[in-house]
Design a protein around this motif. Structure first.
Motif, PDB file in Angstrom:
ATOM      1  N   THR A   7      33.478  -1.084  63.273  1.00 23.02           N
ATOM      2  CA  THR A   7      34.213  -2.123  62.538  1.00 23.02           C
ATOM      3  C   THR A   7      35.444  -2.491  63.364  1.00 23.02           C
ATOM      4  O   THR A   7      36.246  -1.622  63.720  1.00 23.02           O
ATOM      5  CB  THR A   7      34.650  -1.616  61.153  1.00 23.02           C
ATOM      6  OG1 THR A   7      35.453  -0.459  61.319  1.00 23.02           O
ATOM      7  CG2 THR A   7      33.456  -1.275  60.279  1.00 23.02           C
ATOM      8  N   GLU A  59      33.871   3.547  61.102  1.00 25.77           N
ATOM      9  CA  GLU A  59      35.045   2.933  60.467  1.00 25.77           C
ATOM     10  C   GLU A  59      36.298   3.732  60.792  1.00 25.77           C
ATOM     11  O   GLU A  59      36.220   4.928  61.103  1.00 25.77           O
ATOM     12  CB  GLU A  59      34.751   2.904  58.946  1.00 25.77           C
ATOM     13  CG  GLU A  59      35.848   2.480  58.035  1.00 25.77           C
ATOM     14  CD  GLU A  59      36.250   1.025  58.191  1.00 25.77           C
ATOM     15  OE1 GLU A  59      36.610   0.629  59.310  1.00 25.77           O
ATOM     16  OE2 GLU A  59      36.239   0.290  57.192  1.00 25.77           O
ATOM     17  N   ASP A  60      37.453   3.074  60.713  1.00 22.20           N
ATOM     18  CA  ASP A  60      38.707   3.800  60.951  1.00 22.20           C
ATOM     19  C   ASP A  60      39.141   4.588  59.721  1.00 22.20           C
ATOM     20  O   ASP A  60      39.405   5.778  59.793  1.00 22.20           O
ATOM     21  CB  ASP A  60      39.819   2.849  61.426  1.00 22.20           C
ATOM     22  CG  ASP A  60      39.972   1.602  60.570  1.00 22.20           C
ATOM     23  OD1 ASP A  60      39.254   1.444  59.555  1.00 22.20           O
ATOM     24  OD2 ASP A  60      40.819   0.751  60.910  1.00 22.20           O
TER      25      ASP A  60
END
Ligand code: IMP
Ligand code: MG
Length: 181
Positions: A41, A99-100
């Protein structure tokens, strides 16, 4: 932009890399012999994605997606928009979204539903950080680097108004800065 004060180091580069190495080994084992697409992302997941990639032994395809429910404030607007959508064929492949951070879970819940429409074999999520205490959407991350408390975290890809992504560790904004937004 108001001056911001960064708090203590929550996770060092070494801790993050070590955790990425452990998770990469789990991913290798879980997807052995399968077609896997890592879907990073944009933009916050990039440093974590690179760590995961460099420790994976299995081959995979790589692409990126960008969905956002954030403006420049520090809380979710609840409205999710896809800003960049890859044209990679997901049919019959396993998708692992990298994702972070998962906060309310709104963004990923929305994204997972969208991706499921493209006929993948499975869709799972590998997030660097998880703020379980802030979850409002019905969403569960499959691989989690670290649990983090309810702080606005920055660094190692995570931004505050597009800044601070380059810090080589994860820290947080001090309370007065978050309140002043
Ligand atoms: P959610 O939809 O509330 O789960 O928000 C997810 C997105 O918001 C993440 O992918 C981040 O881009 C951003 N975000 C949430 N919490 C933080 C934070 O503490 N620092 C920086 N970005 C955050
Ligand atoms: Mg994000």
């Amino acid at each position: 932009m108001a001056k911001t004060t960064i708090g203590k180091v929550l996770f060092t580069r070494e801790q993050i890399e070590q955790r990425a190495k452990e998770i990469a080994a789990e991913i290798d084992k879980d997807y052995e012999g399968e077609d896997l697409i890592l879907l990073g992302t944009l933009k916050g997941s990039v440093p974590w994605l690179v760590d995961i990639m460099k420790y994976m032994k299995n081959d995979f395809k790589l692409d990126f997606i960008s969905a956002s429910s954030y403006g420049s404030s520090t809380s979710s607007s609840g409205v999710v928009k896809i800003k960049f959508d890859p044209d990679i064929n997901m049919y019959n492949s396993h998708i692992l979204v990298v994702e972070d951070i998962v906060d309310s879970g709104n963004t990923l819940k929305y994204l997972m539903n969208k991706l499921a429409d493209r006929g993948p074999k499975s869709v799972k999520v590998c997030t660097m950080l998880n703020k379980e205490s802030r979850r409002t959407a019905d969403f569960h991350a499959d691989y989690v680097g670290f649990e983090v408390e309810d702080l606005f975290v920055v660094g190692y890809g995570l931004d505050y108004d597009q800044r601070l992504r380059g810090l080589p560790y994860i820290s947080y904004l001090e309370e007065e800065d978050v309140e002043a937004l």
